[in-house]
Scaffold this motif. Structure first.
Motif: not given
Lengths: 346, 400
Positions: B288, B345-348, B374-378, B398, B400
């Protein structure tokens, strides 16, 4: 699972053919052993050779020799250990920087001063695009490449790993390290009692893999770098893990360097290994951080030989010329990074 | 990925912050650490901007409680390690095997420069204390001793990919059950040797760098240190340590093209990214965000950009280089950017690429220029490429 040693490239203070039965090694005179460099013209094109520092040309020549010896054209991974790195080019650029007051400098020496120049140049020459690491940690830089090779060949059983230890000793480095009282006096040699060791340098590269072949030198079954002060205890543990008694070791290559401050420590730590012949390998290569790689080359030579020459052996331990079956390398650097490497005849 | 290592501790110091959160805030407020050198004693105080930490050696020594007179890189390294170790400060870790793997490219060169100035006058001159810690390994050794880490200590110098490779080696040792916890990363302080060296290569920008811009002129050197604490899932859960991310994929490849330049096709870069992705079992669409090596040199950004296009095709995720903020911290950059990936990843969030203006002609994508929630950044990919053709790509994930 350990690794099989398939090929060796060696440049040291000795003329050294690892596959021959000739064991003419010279302890040398004075407090400094310098590498006897080969004629490179069959190995490196002259135009390239002209631009290479000693450490780079030694590294490339040893890489080629090790691969030829192992019968491969390209390794899958390259990992070298060097504590000092490319000293000559580093000094050259540093000197120009100071004497020219940060002006009118040219890039060549800077480019070649990076510690990973040798492994990078080998990759470039062979178009080897795989894993390429350079470990630069004091007296166990080489040992780390061997430890890593155990893991790389386990991850990929077809992996041919090119590993090794390489250090050059420039005149400036020799002068400066001398000022720390590290070396013996100019007219002394290895056997002079007292403080100080013999300075050395060298390049010893190996192709290792997970396959026992007809031309394998030896099987390296384990390596251990000590993390405590109780070296003798760690040695017992090392033998125990390998299901060995001290009496199973017939030959020890010891990192005695002629400096009484350290040699008494080694002698004390190895005291339980009573039946083994001992060889002080630094008599032949001098003291330098990646000298463990020279010891491994010598151990491999012994393990494919049908004799163990008496003239190499220390007089204060058992003496005999039986072929070596199981060799323990015990090295250290300035009483740090005590390490054990176990090599077995095939 | 079942064997992937957990990242449970972070530490960082750079020109944009003395700790991890200060770094994060500076990224968020689009700060860069670029200025002319104040503490670095160089003749280039008005023509070569750098990303310098505005603290004297003595101030840095005080921050990590180490003696004066050591190489600056030691202090930077110790400060970041101290932060990384904080998460286990209240745990009894005496049963665990703890290792320290640090990258650096110049060792104690800042002090060696002093030594050599006198030594060149007369070979009996020069303070030995100034050359004692010249070796790269000495830096790591001093810091390991300061914190009592002894089960395994090593130093990697693969130029600008050193600290990324430190994390690869850490991961390998953990997977092989050689260690329980590894502090992995790297450090490098500014010194005249590297500043002048990069200057001879004519890849330093005399203005703030512009990664991935058509009119980029080069990089700004920086200094800093960053470390990540890696461990297995078993140890993490036993000691109830917070997990920032997992190091789910990694690869090291060699470009085998030139000692200092990258191939036009970015072969090594491509191979590293591709193999790292293959290790995770993911596809390109799962990545992402790419935190690029993005130095701002003509050669790197073109080569890396083309390699990204080759691998990702038309569907390139957001790409940015935080070297516009921190400068190129050499032996520290791989770990520093890995810390940023964990924060992302922690704070997207996706970090912006500062000072981008003009689309590169060689590329069909441009870097991300805005701080993006962002959202759902893995999964984040982080690249580090160095001299000697050394190319490393890491993937952080991260749960899921």
């Amino acid at each position: 699972m350990g690794v099989y040693i398939q090929g060796i490239g060696n440049i040291s203070a000795q003329i050294f053919d690892p596959r021959s039965q000739d064991f003419t090694l010279h302890a040398g005179h004075g407090n400094r052993l310098i590498c006897i460099e080969p004629d490179y013209k069959d190995m490196i094109p002259p135009m390239q050779l002209r631009r290479m520092s000693k450490i780079v040309r030694m590294g490339i020549a040893c890489a080629k020799a090790a691969m030829q010896d192992a019968g491969i054209v390209k390794p899958d991974t390259i990992s070298l250990g060097t504590a000092y790195g490319c000293l000559a080019d580093t000094e050259f650029f540093l000197q120009k920087l100071i004497t020219q007051d940060e002006s009118m400098l040219t890039p060549t020496a800077f480019i070649q001063s990076t510690h990973n120049t040798v492994s990078g140049q080998i990759a470039l020459l062979l178009n080897c695009t795989g894993h390429n690491f350079t470990y630069v940690h004091r007296g166990h830089s080489f040992e780390t490449t061997l430890q890593e090779a155990f893991m790389l060949t386990q991850e990929n059983v077809n992996c041919n790993a090119l590993i090794g230890g390489i250090d050059e000793l420039t005149n400036n480095a020799f002068n400066i390290i001398s000022r720390f009282g590290t070396y013996k006096k100019e007219d002394e040699h290895f056997n002079n009692e007292g403080k100080g060791c013999i300075a050395g340098e060298g390049a010893n590269l190996f192709v290792v893999n997970a396959k026992d072949t007809k031309s394998s030198y030896a099987y390296c079954s384990d390596i251990h770098v000590c993390s405590t002060e109780n070296i003798a205890e760690e040695l017992d543990g090392f033998l125990h893990v390998n299901q060995l008694q001290a009496s199973d070791i017939d030959t020890c290559l010891l990192g005695l360097n002629g400096d009484e401050r350290y040699d008494t420590i080694i002698a004390n730590n190895i005291r339980n290994v009573k039946n083994a012949r001992t060889i002080s390998f630094k008599k032949y290569c001098g003291e330098y951080p990646s000298s463990g790689a020279f010891a491994m080359a010598l151990a491999c030579k012994l393990l494919q030989s049908n004799t163990t020459p008496m003239n190499l052996q220390d007089l204060n331990a058992p003496l005999n010329d039986e072929p070596a079956q199981r060799v323990l390398i015990y090295n250290h650097y300035k009483n740090q990074y005590h390490s054990f490497i176990l090599l077995n005849r095939l | 990925m079942e064997n992937a290592c957990c990242i449970v501790g972070l530490g960082a110091i750079s020109s944009i912050g003395l700790d991890v959160e200060e770094n994060y805030e500076s990224l968020q407020s689009l700060q860069s650490g670029i200025s002319y050198p104040e503490f670095l004693q160089t003749l280039h105080k008005t023509d070569l901007p750098v990303c310098e930490i505005k603290k004297s050696d003595a101030e840095l020594a005080a921050l990590c409680k180490m003696p004066l007179g050591l190489p600056r890189t030691v202090y930077l390294s110790a400060i970041a390690v101290q932060q990384t170790l904080a998460v286990i400060a209240n745990h009894d870790m005496s049963k665990l095997r703890i290792g320290f793997i640090s990258g650096n490219t110049i060792g104690g060169m800042d002090r060696s420069e002093y030594f050599f100035t006198d030594y060149l006058q007369n070979q009996s001159q020069g303070q030995l204390q100034d050359i004692r810690y010249h070796e790269c390994g000495s830096i790591t050794e001093l810091v390991a001793k300061h914190f009592g880490i002894k089960h395994f200590v090593t130093t990697i110098n693969t130029a600008c990919s050193s600290s990324a490779n430190a994390m690869i080696h850490a991961s390998r040792l953990l997977k092989n059950n050689k260690l329980d916890i590894v502090i992995a990363g790297g450090a490098d302080a500014l010194c005249r040797f590297t500043l002048n060296g990069f200057n001879t290569l004519m890849i330093l920008d005399s203005e703030p760098s512009k990664p991935f811009d058509e009119n980029r002129k080069g990089l700004n050197l920086g200094e800093g240190a960053a470390y990540l604490m890696l461990t297995s899932e078993a140890i993490r859960s036993e000691y109830n340590l917070h997990k920032y991310a997992t190091l789910s994929g990694y690869a090291n490849a060699n470009d085998a093209f030139h000692q200092t330049a990258s191939s036009a096709e970015g072969n090594g870069n491509y191979q590293a990214m591709k193999e790292a992705l293959a290790m995770t079992g993911l596809t390109t669409s799962d990545i992402h965000y790419i935190n690029a090596h993005g130095t701002g040199t003509g050669n790197n950004d073109a080569s890396e950009g083309i390699a990204i296009q080759r691998l990702f095709g038309e569907n390139i995720p957001p790409v940015s280089s935080t070297k516009a903020n921190t400068g190129h911290t050499l032996g520290a950059c791989g770990a520093l950017e890995a810390v940023y990936a964990c924060l992302g990843l922690r704070d997207q969030v996706i970090f912006p690429n500062l000072r981008f203006e003009t689309q590169m002609k060689d590329l069909h994508f441009s870097p991300d220029t805005k701080w993006q929630a962002t959202k759902n950044m893995q999964h984040i990919m982080s690249n580090s490429f160095g001299f000697g053709g050394n190319c490393t790509s890491l993937i952080f994930s991260k749960d899921s």
